[in-house]
Scaffold this motif. Structure first.
Motif, PDB file in Angstrom:
ATOM      1  N   ARG A 169      -0.084  17.629   2.707  1.00 35.50           N
ATOM      2  CA  ARG A 169      -1.359  17.812   3.434  1.00 35.50           C
ATOM      3  C   ARG A 169      -2.190  16.435   2.894  1.00 35.50           C
ATOM      4  NH1 ARG A 169      -5.988  22.205   2.084  1.00 35.50           N
ATOM      5  NH2 ARG A 169      -7.407  21.445   3.976  1.00 35.50           N
ATOM      6  N   TRP A 170      -2.767  16.121   3.877  1.00 34.55           N
ATOM      7  CA  TRP A 170      -3.740  14.953   3.726  1.00 34.55           C
ATOM      8  C   TRP A 170      -2.930  13.608   3.925  1.00 34.55           C
ATOM      9  CZ3 TRP A 170      -8.215  16.858   3.946  1.00 34.55           C
ATOM     10  CH2 TRP A 170      -8.372  18.015   3.357  1.00 34.55           C
ATOM     11  N   ASN A 171      -1.880  13.280   4.015  1.00 35.94           N
ATOM     12  CA  ASN A 171      -1.028  11.851   3.930  1.00 35.94           C
ATOM     13  C   ASN A 171      -1.413  11.489   5.371  1.00 35.94           C
ATOM     14  OD1 ASN A 171      -0.123  11.724   1.627  1.00 35.94           O
ATOM     15  ND2 ASN A 171       2.083  12.201   1.952  1.00 35.94           N
ATOM     16  N   GLY A 172      -1.303  12.102   6.710  1.00 34.29           N
ATOM     17  CA  GLY A 172      -1.237  11.604   7.898  1.00 34.29           C
ATOM     18  C   GLY A 172      -2.881  11.473   7.911  1.00 34.29           C
ATOM     19  N   VAL A 173      -3.865  12.018   7.610  1.00 36.90           N
ATOM     20  CA  VAL A 173      -5.290  12.009   7.537  1.00 36.90           C
ATOM     21  C   VAL A 173      -5.707  10.394   6.790  1.00 36.90           C
ATOM     22  CG1 VAL A 173      -7.644  12.705   7.203  1.00 36.90           C
ATOM     23  CG2 VAL A 173      -5.689  14.225   7.784  1.00 36.90           C
ATOM     24  N   ILE A 174      -5.056  10.305   5.833  1.00 41.56           N
ATOM     25  CA  ILE A 174      -5.224   9.132   4.919  1.00 41.56           C
ATOM     26  C   ILE A 174      -4.996   8.131   5.678  1.00 41.56           C
ATOM     27  CG2 ILE A 174      -4.568   7.956   2.953  1.00 41.56           C
ATOM     28  CD1 ILE A 174      -4.405  10.667   1.471  1.00 41.56           C
ATOM     29  N   LEU A 175      -3.631   8.136   6.381  1.00 49.02           N
ATOM     30  CA  LEU A 175      -3.064   6.952   7.058  1.00 49.02           C
ATOM     31  C   LEU A 175      -3.990   6.515   8.078  1.00 49.02           C
ATOM     32  CD1 LEU A 175       0.605   7.975   6.929  1.00 49.02           C
ATOM     33  CD2 LEU A 175      -0.446   6.004   5.791  1.00 49.02           C
ATOM     34  N   ALA A 176      -4.492   7.691   8.971  1.00 49.86           N
ATOM     35  CA  ALA A 176      -5.475   7.467   9.899  1.00 49.86           C
ATOM     36  C   ALA A 176      -6.801   6.746   9.661  1.00 49.86           C
ATOM     37  CB  ALA A 176      -5.465   8.700  10.643  1.00 49.86           C
ATOM     38  N   THR A 177      -7.118   7.304   8.354  1.00 44.48           N
ATOM     39  CA  THR A 177      -8.564   6.655   8.018  1.00 44.48           C
ATOM     40  C   THR A 177      -8.154   5.083   7.672  1.00 44.48           C
ATOM     41  OG1 THR A 177      -9.033   8.555   6.847  1.00 44.48           O
ATOM     42  CG2 THR A 177     -10.069   6.644   6.007  1.00 44.48           C
ATOM     43  N   LYS A 195      -6.611   3.140   9.348  1.00 47.12           N
ATOM     44  CA  LYS A 195      -6.245   2.373  10.292  1.00 47.12           C
ATOM     45  C   LYS A 195      -7.155   1.298  10.756  1.00 47.12           C
ATOM     46  CE  LYS A 195      -7.335   5.337  14.258  1.00 47.12           C
ATOM     47  NZ  LYS A 195      -6.773   5.967  15.345  1.00 47.12           N
ATOM     48  N   SER A 196      -8.318   1.682  10.255  1.00 43.32           N
ATOM     49  CA  SER A 196      -9.617   0.546  10.627  1.00 43.32           C
ATOM     50  C   SER A 196      -9.730  -0.439   9.845  1.00 43.32           C
ATOM     51  CB  SER A 196     -10.995   1.601  10.763  1.00 43.32           C
ATOM     52  OG  SER A 196     -11.229   2.183   9.512  1.00 43.32           O
ATOM     53  N   GLY A 197      -8.801  -0.269   8.717  1.00 41.39           N
ATOM     54  CA  GLY A 197      -8.804  -1.580   7.760  1.00 41.39           C
ATOM     55  C   GLY A 197      -8.918  -0.979   6.364  1.00 41.39           C
ATOM     56  N   TYR A 214      -7.306  -0.237  -0.562  1.00 45.62           N
ATOM     57  CA  TYR A 214      -5.935   0.334   0.103  1.00 45.62           C
ATOM     58  C   TYR A 214      -5.977   0.100   1.613  1.00 45.62           C
ATOM     59  CZ  TYR A 214      -5.728   2.843  -4.306  1.00 45.62           C
ATOM     60  OH  TYR A 214      -5.653   3.209  -5.643  1.00 45.62           O
ATOM     61  N   GLY A 215      -4.711  -0.348   1.896  1.00 46.75           N
ATOM     62  CA  GLY A 215      -4.594  -0.848   3.553  1.00 46.75           C
ATOM     63  C   GLY A 215      -3.264  -0.472   3.852  1.00 46.75           C
ATOM     64  N   LEU A 216      -3.192  -0.538   5.229  1.00 47.07           N
ATOM     65  CA  LEU A 216      -1.686  -0.098   5.741  1.00 47.07           C
ATOM     66  C   LEU A 216      -0.866  -1.380   5.477  1.00 47.07           C
ATOM     67  CD1 LEU A 216      -2.698   1.712   8.936  1.00 47.07           C
ATOM     68  CD2 LEU A 216      -2.021   2.755   6.852  1.00 47.07           C
ATOM     69  N   THR A 217       0.497  -1.061   5.494  1.00 47.82           N
ATOM     70  CA  THR A 217       1.370  -2.169   5.377  1.00 47.82           C
ATOM     71  C   THR A 217       1.819  -2.409   7.070  1.00 47.82           C
ATOM     72  OG1 THR A 217       2.988  -0.395   5.031  1.00 47.82           O
ATOM     73  CG2 THR A 217       2.235  -1.570   3.243  1.00 47.82           C
ATOM     74  N   PRO A 218       2.684  -3.088   7.341  1.00 48.41           N
ATOM     75  CA  PRO A 218       3.250  -3.060   8.841  1.00 48.41           C
ATOM     76  C   PRO A 218       3.977  -1.899   8.894  1.00 48.41           C
ATOM     77  CG  PRO A 218       3.657  -5.249   7.740  1.00 48.41           C
ATOM     78  CD  PRO A 218       3.053  -4.570   6.771  1.00 48.41           C
ATOM     79  N   ALA A 219       4.629  -1.370   7.921  1.00 55.72           N
ATOM     80  CA  ALA A 219       5.288  -0.064   8.415  1.00 55.72           C
ATOM     81  C   ALA A 219       4.258   1.191   8.499  1.00 55.72           C
ATOM     82  CB  ALA A 219       6.099   0.632   7.323  1.00 55.72           C
ATOM     83  N   GLY A 220       3.071   1.110   7.983  1.00 56.82           N
ATOM     84  CA  GLY A 220       1.872   2.087   7.909  1.00 56.82           C
ATOM     85  C   GLY A 220       1.472   1.770   9.354  1.00 56.82           C
ATOM     86  N   ASP A 221       1.216   0.770   9.689  1.00 55.72           N
ATOM     87  CA  ASP A 221       0.603   0.382  11.027  1.00 55.72           C
ATOM     88  C   ASP A 221       1.399   0.944  12.233  1.00 55.72           C
ATOM     89  OD1 ASP A 221      -1.946  -1.004  10.612  1.00 55.72           O
ATOM     90  OD2 ASP A 221      -0.742  -3.006  10.398  1.00 55.72           O
ATOM     91  N   ALA A 222       2.711   0.843  12.002  1.00 54.60           N
ATOM     92  CA  ALA A 222       3.449   1.262  12.873  1.00 54.60           C
ATOM     93  C   ALA A 222       3.738   2.816  12.890  1.00 54.60           C
ATOM     94  CB  ALA A 222       5.030   0.703  12.773  1.00 54.60           C
TER      95      ALA A 222
END
Length: 114
Positions: free
Chosen positions: A29-37, A39-41, A87-95
């Motif tokens: 729970r929450w991992n997908g929502v955190i990643l989506a959060t 995505k805007s930077g 905290y920000g996304l890595t290229p793998a997180g962006d993908a």
């Protein structure tokens, strides 16, 4: 069973193994929502916490640490007074977020509203 049939079964097992690895992360729970959060930077801990309603600080800390550990999120310490962390996304997180966007579109089309 012929040799070709056995090889096809092995291919399915490899695919299932990859899905198991993905859902070990996305199934929490929450991992997908955190990643989506993210995505805007990049965002600070408190910005993520405000964006993910209902998550406790301890769970958010655990989830962010896990996402950093698996290489989907990068934790950056900003040299300031007082020091800040973002905290920000890595290229793998962006993908992965691109795939999550596709899943969200599929859910809008095929799953009833809860």
């Amino acid at each position: 069973m012929r040799a070709g049939q056995r090889d096809a079964g092995r291919e399915e097992l490899r695919c299932a193994g990859a899905l198991v690895r993905v859902f070990e992360i996305l199934g929490k729970r929450w991992n997908g929502v955190i990643l989506a959060t993210l995505k805007s930077g990049p965002a600070s801990f408190s910005e993520v916490a405000r964006s993910v309603a209902g998550i406790s600080d301890s769970v958010l800390s655990d989830r962010l640490s896990e996402l950093v550990r698996v290489g989907l999120v990068i934790r950056t310490v900003v040299d300031a007074r007082p020091p800040a962390v973002s905290y920000g996304l890595t290229p793998a997180g962006d993908a992965l977020v691109l795939v999550l966007d596709e899943l969200a579109g599929w859910a809008d089309e095929h799953l009833p509203d809860a």
